[in-house]
Design a protein around this motif. Structure first.
Motif, short mmCIF file in Angstrom:
data_model
loop_
_atom_site.label_atom_id
_atom_site.label_comp_id
_atom_site.label_asym_id
_atom_site.label_seq_id
_atom_site.Cartn_x
_atom_site.Cartn_y
_atom_site.Cartn_z
N ASN A 55 -18.26 -14.04 21.00
CA ASN A 55 -17.04 -13.22 21.03
C ASN A 55 -17.04 -12.31 22.26
O ASN A 55 -16.34 -11.32 22.30
CB ASN A 55 -16.90 -12.42 19.75
CG ASN A 55 -18.03 -11.44 19.54
OD1 ASN A 55 -19.04 -11.48 20.23
ND2 ASN A 55 -17.88 -10.56 18.58
N ARG A 57 -15.78 -12.63 25.37
CA ARG A 57 -14.48 -12.47 26.01
C ARG A 57 -13.57 -11.57 25.16
O ARG A 57 -12.86 -10.72 25.68
CB ARG A 57 -13.83 -13.84 26.22
CG ARG A 57 -12.50 -13.82 26.93
CD ARG A 57 -12.66 -13.54 28.41
NE ARG A 57 -11.83 -12.39 28.74
CZ ARG A 57 -12.06 -11.54 29.71
NH1 ARG A 57 -13.09 -11.68 30.49
NH2 ARG A 57 -11.26 -10.53 29.94
N PHE A 58 -13.59 -11.75 23.85
CA PHE A 58 -12.80 -10.93 22.95
C PHE A 58 -13.18 -9.46 23.08
O PHE A 58 -12.32 -8.58 23.14
CB PHE A 58 -12.96 -11.39 21.50
CG PHE A 58 -12.39 -10.44 20.49
CD1 PHE A 58 -11.01 -10.38 20.29
CD2 PHE A 58 -13.20 -9.60 19.77
CE1 PHE A 58 -10.47 -9.49 19.37
CE2 PHE A 58 -12.67 -8.72 18.84
CZ PHE A 58 -11.29 -8.66 18.65
N GLU A 61 -11.84 -8.00 26.32
CA GLU A 61 -10.40 -7.77 26.21
C GLU A 61 -10.09 -6.59 25.29
O GLU A 61 -9.18 -5.80 25.56
CB GLU A 61 -9.70 -9.03 25.72
CG GLU A 61 -9.69 -10.13 26.76
CD GLU A 61 -9.10 -11.42 26.25
OE1 GLU A 61 -8.59 -11.45 25.10
OE2 GLU A 61 -9.14 -12.41 26.99
N LEU A 62 -10.84 -6.45 24.22
CA LEU A 62 -10.64 -5.34 23.29
C LEU A 62 -10.91 -4.00 23.98
O LEU A 62 -10.13 -3.06 23.84
CB LEU A 62 -11.56 -5.51 22.09
CG LEU A 62 -11.37 -4.53 20.94
CD1 LEU A 62 -10.00 -4.68 20.31
CD2 LEU A 62 -12.46 -4.72 19.90
#
Length: 77
Positions: A55, A57-58, A61-62
């Motif tokens: 996770n 990349r998530f 971005e978060l």
């Protein structure tokens, strides 16, 4: 400051029977903004080889989302 803790070492294969947790990142800063910058930098430096789905990349971005940056929502991660 950021501390990456993992039970795996370079070149080690993660078994398919694992829990899916590769490691944990602990981040410290003088304030929330500094901690978020340190978290983003540390996550960008982590590189995991192979076909393991993460996770990463998530999380990047978060951390870049305006609502999270301005503490308008509870991120809970």
């Amino acid at each position: 400051e950021a501390i990456w803790m993992t039970r795996y070492s370079e070149g080690q294969v993660i078994p398919w029977t694992s829990t899916g947790v590769i490691g944990e990142l602990f981040v410290f800063g003088g304030d929330r903004k500094q901690a978020m910058v340190a978290a983003g930098e540390a996550i960008r430096r982590i590189w995991i080889a192979g076909g393991v789905q993460t996770n990463r990349r998530f999380l990047i971005e978060l951390l870049e989302h305006p609502f999270v940056r301005e503490n308008l929502i509870h991120a809970g991660f």
